[in-house]
Motif scaffolding. Sequence first.
Motif, PDB file in Angstrom:
ATOM      1  N   ILE A 190      -4.619   6.816   1.479  1.00  0.00           N
ATOM      2  CA  ILE A 190      -3.318   7.270   2.451  1.00  0.00           C
ATOM      3  C   ILE A 190      -3.252   6.583   3.635  1.00  0.00           C
ATOM      4  O   ILE A 190      -2.500   6.066   4.253  1.00  0.00           O
ATOM      5  CB  ILE A 190      -3.505   8.981   2.650  1.00  0.00           C
TER       6      ILE A 190
ATOM      7  N   LEU B 229       9.289   5.325   2.339  1.00  0.00           N
ATOM      8  CA  LEU B 229       8.853   3.868   2.700  1.00  0.00           C
ATOM      9  C   LEU B 229       9.534   2.909   2.274  1.00  0.00           C
ATOM     10  O   LEU B 229       9.607   1.750   2.677  1.00  0.00           O
ATOM     11  CB  LEU B 229       7.124   3.797   2.321  1.00  0.00           C
TER      12      LEU B 229
ATOM     13  N   THR C 117      -2.115   3.026   2.862  1.00  0.00           N
ATOM     14  CA  THR C 117      -0.563   3.360   2.798  1.00  0.00           C
ATOM     15  C   THR C 117       0.063   3.245   3.986  1.00  0.00           C
ATOM     16  O   THR C 117       0.987   2.430   4.179  1.00  0.00           O
ATOM     17  CB  THR C 117      -0.154   4.707   2.146  1.00  0.00           C
ATOM     18  N   LEU C 118      -0.604   4.165   5.012  1.00  0.00           N
ATOM     19  CA  LEU C 118      -0.126   4.048   6.438  1.00  0.00           C
ATOM     20  C   LEU C 118      -0.094   2.539   7.016  1.00  0.00           C
ATOM     21  O   LEU C 118       0.817   2.318   7.804  1.00  0.00           O
ATOM     22  CB  LEU C 118      -0.981   5.071   7.160  1.00  0.00           C
TER      23      LEU C 118
ATOM     24  N   THR D 146       0.645  14.649   3.761  1.00  0.00           N
ATOM     25  CA  THR D 146      -0.138  14.037   2.669  1.00  0.00           C
ATOM     26  C   THR D 146      -1.704  14.360   2.812  1.00  0.00           C
ATOM     27  O   THR D 146      -2.422  14.966   2.013  1.00  0.00           O
ATOM     28  CB  THR D 146       0.106  12.672   2.300  1.00  0.00           C
ATOM     29  N   VAL D 147      -2.046  14.084   4.235  1.00  0.00           N
ATOM     30  CA  VAL D 147      -3.424  14.558   4.366  1.00  0.00           C
ATOM     31  C   VAL D 147      -3.702  15.979   4.085  1.00  0.00           C
ATOM     32  O   VAL D 147      -4.780  16.338   3.525  1.00  0.00           O
ATOM     33  CB  VAL D 147      -3.747  13.849   5.779  1.00  0.00           C
TER      34      VAL D 147
ATOM     35  N   SER E  92       2.675   0.296   5.568  1.00  0.00           N
ATOM     36  CA  SER E  92       3.870   0.932   5.742  1.00  0.00           C
ATOM     37  C   SER E  92       4.336   0.254   7.056  1.00  0.00           C
ATOM     38  O   SER E  92       5.675   0.351   7.141  1.00  0.00           O
ATOM     39  CB  SER E  92       4.227   2.277   5.653  1.00  0.00           C
TER      40      SER E  92
ATOM     41  N   ALA F  86       3.016  11.385   6.364  1.00  0.00           N
ATOM     42  CA  ALA F  86       1.527  10.833   6.237  1.00  0.00           C
ATOM     43  C   ALA F  86       0.598  11.938   6.513  1.00  0.00           C
ATOM     44  O   ALA F  86      -0.349  12.379   5.879  1.00  0.00           O
ATOM     45  CB  ALA F  86       1.205   9.709   7.189  1.00  0.00           C
TER      46      ALA F  86
END
Lengths: 81, 178
Positions: free
Chosen positions: A15, B176, A18-19, B57-58, A22, B54
């Motif tokens: 994650i 995204l 991804t962040l 998602t976490v 992005s 995000a």
Amino acid sequence: MDRLTRNWLTLIALIAMTLALSAFDGRPVAVGLLALAFFKARAILGGFLHLRGAAGWLAAATVPLGIWLGLLWGLNAALIR
Amino acid sequence: MRIDDLPGELLLWILIASELLIFAAGTTAMMAMRFTDASGFASAQDLLDGRMAALNTVILVTSGLFAARAERDSAAGQRRSARLGLALAALGGLLFLLVKWVEYAREIGAGIGIETHPFFTFYFLLTGFHAAHVLAGVVVLGLVALRARPEPVQAGAMFWHMVDLVWVLILPPIYLLG
């Protein structure tokens, strides 16, 4: 550290990647983002849904997922050419 | 590779495959629709807040960890610990819904609706349908926590991981890829 916690940490790392990714644009970035989604899905299927211990089933689940993500990349790449 | 090697109930695997196919179809249709108005789709997508996604998602993968632990503890006969894991997983689900609610409220407050642009039709349908699954998952986790027996807990955890799995797959195309 147990296997479940290790799997969760892998997901958190994916994650975070991804962040970070992005923030950028372009075809290679799209490949990276979809690859990260693939690895997150693989971690959930293998680590949380226990397909890692079921002979052949992890590949049976991830190969179609990979093909589908490839299709999404193809559509996206055609759009941003 | 045999059917018997699959962990859990076969019916749940059929459900997981069906749900993945439904969300994959919706997401692919959204990507294909971008060809009709690429710049409009990109502008609409820019209005979304990826940080909220995000965060969610976490929250969801962390609640997945608690569900997986509950499954393990239930199989080991540790009902109290399993119930705690299920409660924490369900709490994660409620947190996810709260964040999603805030996200929707901001978007609606900014004048964005399901008919504002085709992108938002897909966005609200896909994320709304997913949120409905999260809500259903919270109810399922609550129900299996009542007795905390191994097989129902495993089934509840599998449903929860499916919700998690769908989210990580629909997130990049919606938020995204542009």
